[in-house]
Design a protein around this motif. Structure first.
Motif, PDB file in Angstrom:
ATOM      1  N   VAL A  26      -0.065  -4.465   9.453  1.00  0.00           N
ATOM      2  CA  VAL A  26      -0.662  -4.459   8.138  1.00  0.00           C
ATOM      3  C   VAL A  26      -0.141  -5.800   7.292  1.00  0.00           C
ATOM      4  O   VAL A  26      -1.018  -6.611   6.765  1.00  0.00           O
ATOM      5  CB  VAL A  26      -0.045  -3.529   7.135  1.00  0.00           C
ATOM      6  CG1 VAL A  26      -0.296  -3.857   5.516  1.00  0.00           C
ATOM      7  CG2 VAL A  26      -0.782  -2.237   7.443  1.00  0.00           C
ATOM      8  N   GLN A  30      -2.266 -10.181   6.725  1.00  0.00           N
ATOM      9  CA  GLN A  30      -2.561 -10.778   5.247  1.00  0.00           C
ATOM     10  C   GLN A  30      -2.527 -12.207   5.313  1.00  0.00           C
ATOM     11  O   GLN A  30      -1.723 -12.592   5.978  1.00  0.00           O
ATOM     12  CB  GLN A  30      -1.712 -10.164   4.243  1.00  0.00           C
ATOM     13  CG  GLN A  30      -1.490  -8.549   4.291  1.00  0.00           C
ATOM     14  CD  GLN A  30      -2.789  -7.947   3.981  1.00  0.00           C
ATOM     15  OE1 GLN A  30      -3.575  -8.255   3.178  1.00  0.00           O
ATOM     16  NE2 GLN A  30      -3.126  -6.978   4.746  1.00  0.00           N
ATOM     17  N   ARG A 113       0.453   3.096  -0.519  1.00  0.00           N
ATOM     18  CA  ARG A 113      -0.737   2.454   0.070  1.00  0.00           C
ATOM     19  C   ARG A 113      -0.582   1.097   0.864  1.00  0.00           C
ATOM     20  O   ARG A 113       0.438   0.247   0.311  1.00  0.00           O
ATOM     21  CB  ARG A 113      -1.961   2.208  -0.567  1.00  0.00           C
ATOM     22  CG  ARG A 113      -2.603   3.762  -1.239  1.00  0.00           C
ATOM     23  CD  ARG A 113      -3.755   3.468  -2.021  1.00  0.00           C
ATOM     24  NE  ARG A 113      -3.442   2.849  -3.305  1.00  0.00           N
ATOM     25  CZ  ARG A 113      -4.219   2.402  -4.389  1.00  0.00           C
ATOM     26  NH1 ARG A 113      -5.285   2.471  -3.952  1.00  0.00           N
ATOM     27  NH2 ARG A 113      -3.631   1.840  -5.351  1.00  0.00           N
ATOM     28  N   SER A 114      -1.097   0.725   1.908  1.00  0.00           N
ATOM     29  CA  SER A 114      -0.535  -0.598   2.598  1.00  0.00           C
ATOM     30  C   SER A 114      -0.659  -1.942   1.484  1.00  0.00           C
ATOM     31  O   SER A 114       0.074  -2.551   1.613  1.00  0.00           O
ATOM     32  CB  SER A 114      -1.428  -0.766   3.836  1.00  0.00           C
ATOM     33  OG  SER A 114      -2.966  -0.828   3.510  1.00  0.00           O
ATOM     34  N   GLN A 115      -1.929  -1.789   0.934  1.00  0.00           N
ATOM     35  CA  GLN A 115      -1.818  -2.844  -0.092  1.00  0.00           C
ATOM     36  C   GLN A 115      -0.934  -3.046  -1.303  1.00  0.00           C
ATOM     37  O   GLN A 115      -0.548  -4.043  -1.840  1.00  0.00           O
ATOM     38  CB  GLN A 115      -3.370  -2.959  -0.674  1.00  0.00           C
ATOM     39  CG  GLN A 115      -4.410  -3.242   0.330  1.00  0.00           C
ATOM     40  CD  GLN A 115      -4.113  -4.558   0.961  1.00  0.00           C
ATOM     41  OE1 GLN A 115      -4.051  -5.682   0.235  1.00  0.00           O
ATOM     42  NE2 GLN A 115      -4.198  -4.607   2.169  1.00  0.00           N
ATOM     43  N   GLU A 116      -0.549  -1.734  -1.693  1.00  0.00           N
ATOM     44  CA  GLU A 116       0.745  -1.602  -2.666  1.00  0.00           C
ATOM     45  C   GLU A 116       1.844  -2.377  -1.891  1.00  0.00           C
ATOM     46  O   GLU A 116       2.571  -3.132  -2.791  1.00  0.00           O
ATOM     47  CB  GLU A 116       1.113  -0.521  -2.966  1.00  0.00           C
ATOM     48  CG  GLU A 116      -0.284   0.261  -3.890  1.00  0.00           C
ATOM     49  CD  GLU A 116       0.118   1.738  -4.073  1.00  0.00           C
ATOM     50  OE1 GLU A 116      -0.286   2.093  -5.348  1.00  0.00           O
ATOM     51  OE2 GLU A 116       0.588   2.479  -3.543  1.00  0.00           O
ATOM     52  N   VAL A 118       2.133  -4.658   0.348  1.00  0.00           N
ATOM     53  CA  VAL A 118       1.898  -6.069   0.884  1.00  0.00           C
ATOM     54  C   VAL A 118       1.967  -6.829  -0.739  1.00  0.00           C
ATOM     55  O   VAL A 118       2.922  -7.776  -0.929  1.00  0.00           O
ATOM     56  CB  VAL A 118       0.427  -6.255   1.215  1.00  0.00           C
ATOM     57  CG1 VAL A 118       0.085  -7.673   0.821  1.00  0.00           C
ATOM     58  CG2 VAL A 118       0.285  -5.951   2.610  1.00  0.00           C
ATOM     59  N   ALA A 119       1.537  -6.121  -1.852  1.00  0.00           N
ATOM     60  CA  ALA A 119       1.611  -6.598  -3.010  1.00  0.00           C
ATOM     61  C   ALA A 119       3.093  -6.715  -3.467  1.00  0.00           C
ATOM     62  O   ALA A 119       3.671  -7.558  -4.226  1.00  0.00           O
ATOM     63  CB  ALA A 119       0.869  -5.860  -4.172  1.00  0.00           C
TER      64      ALA A 119
END
Length: 209
Positions: A26, A30, A113-116, A118-119
Motif C-alpha cells: 500500500v 503511493q 482503511r489503507s488510505q487512512e 497513508v494519510a
C-alpha cells in the motif's frame, strides 16, 4: 525498496509477515512514499534503525521479543526528532498512553482503511499528531489548575502570560508545564496546543468542578 530524496522514507516494524507485506504494498503504491526498511522484532529494528534513519517509523505494539514501545524509545535515543506512528490492533487507553510516552505522534488501528493509514503517515511526517478521535475527546488525568494551564497553552499564551492570568510565578508555570508534558507523554508544548485544538474540533469540554 529505494527512495528518491524527495520521497518520505518509511520503516515498518511488524512481526506478521502477511500484514507487513500488505502494508508495504500500500505504501509503495503511493506517490511520494517509499518503504526503505522492514523489521519483525525489537532486536532487528534497533539494529537496522541507525543505518536506515527513516523519516517516519511505523511500529506495531506487540512484537515477539518486546514491544513497539521498546523500538520507539531506542529510536528516540539515537534520533530525538524521529517521527513515529503506532499501527496496532489494540484500541485501548493503555496502548495510547504507552505510545505517547514513547514519543509517538499518533496511533492507527490495523482495521483502518489503507488510505487512512497513508494519510496518517503523511500527517506524522508533516509534524502533525494523529490520535483516535474517541481518545482525543477523553480528558487527561490532570488537576483543575493544570487543565487551566493546558487550555491557556492551547490559546497560544506564553509562560509569563499564563502566570499573569493565574496570578502565580512564572517559574511555577514552567514547573507545572514540565509535569503536564510528562503526564501527557509529550515532549513539546506545541503538542499540547495541537491536542487542545483537536479536542475543540471534536467538541470536548472539561467536566465542571
Amino acid at each position: 525498496m529505494t527512495a528518491s530524496p524527495e520521497q518520505v522514507r518509511v520503516m515498518l516494524v511488524d512481526d506478521h509477515e502477511v500484514v507487513r507485506r500488505g502494508i508495504v504494498t500500500v505504501i509503495d503504491a503511493q506517490d511520494g512514499l517509499s518503504v526503505v526498511g522492514e523489521a519483525s522484532s525489537v532486536a532487528e529494528a534497533t539494529r537496522r534503525l541507525p543505518a536506515i534513519r527513516p523519516d517516519v517509523l511505523v511500529v506495531d505494539l506487540q512484537l515477539p521479543d518486546g514491544t513497539g514501545v521498546d523500538v520507539m524509545r531506542s529510536a528516540r535515543s539515537t534520533c530525538p526528532e524521529q517521527r513515529m506512528l503506532v499501527l496496532t490492533s489494540f484500541d485501548d487507553d493503555a496502548a495510547l498512553r504507552e505510545s505517547r510516552s514513547a514519543g509517538a505522534a499518533g496511533l492507527m488501528l490495523k482495521s483502518a482503511r489503507s488510505q487512512e493509514i497513508v494519510a496518517a503517515i503523511r500527517a506524522v511526517h508533516e509534524g502533525r499528531d494523529v490520535w483516535p478521535a474517541d481518545h482525543v475527546a477523553d480528558g487527561p488525568d490532570l488537576s483543575e489548575s493544570d487543565q487551566r494551564i493546558v487550555d491557556l497553552i492551547g490559546d497560544g499564551h506564553s509562560n509569563r502570560e499564563i502566570a499573569d492570568e493565574l496570578g502565580i510565578a512564572e517559574k511555577t508555570v514552567k514547573n507545572r508545564v514540565t509535569v503536564i508534558l510528562q503526564t501527557l507523554g509529550m515532549q513539546r508544548r506545541t503538542q499540547v496546543a495541537a491536542m487542545v485544538a483537536a479536542r475543540r474540533r471534536v467538541g470536548w469540554k472539561q467536566d465542571p468542578s
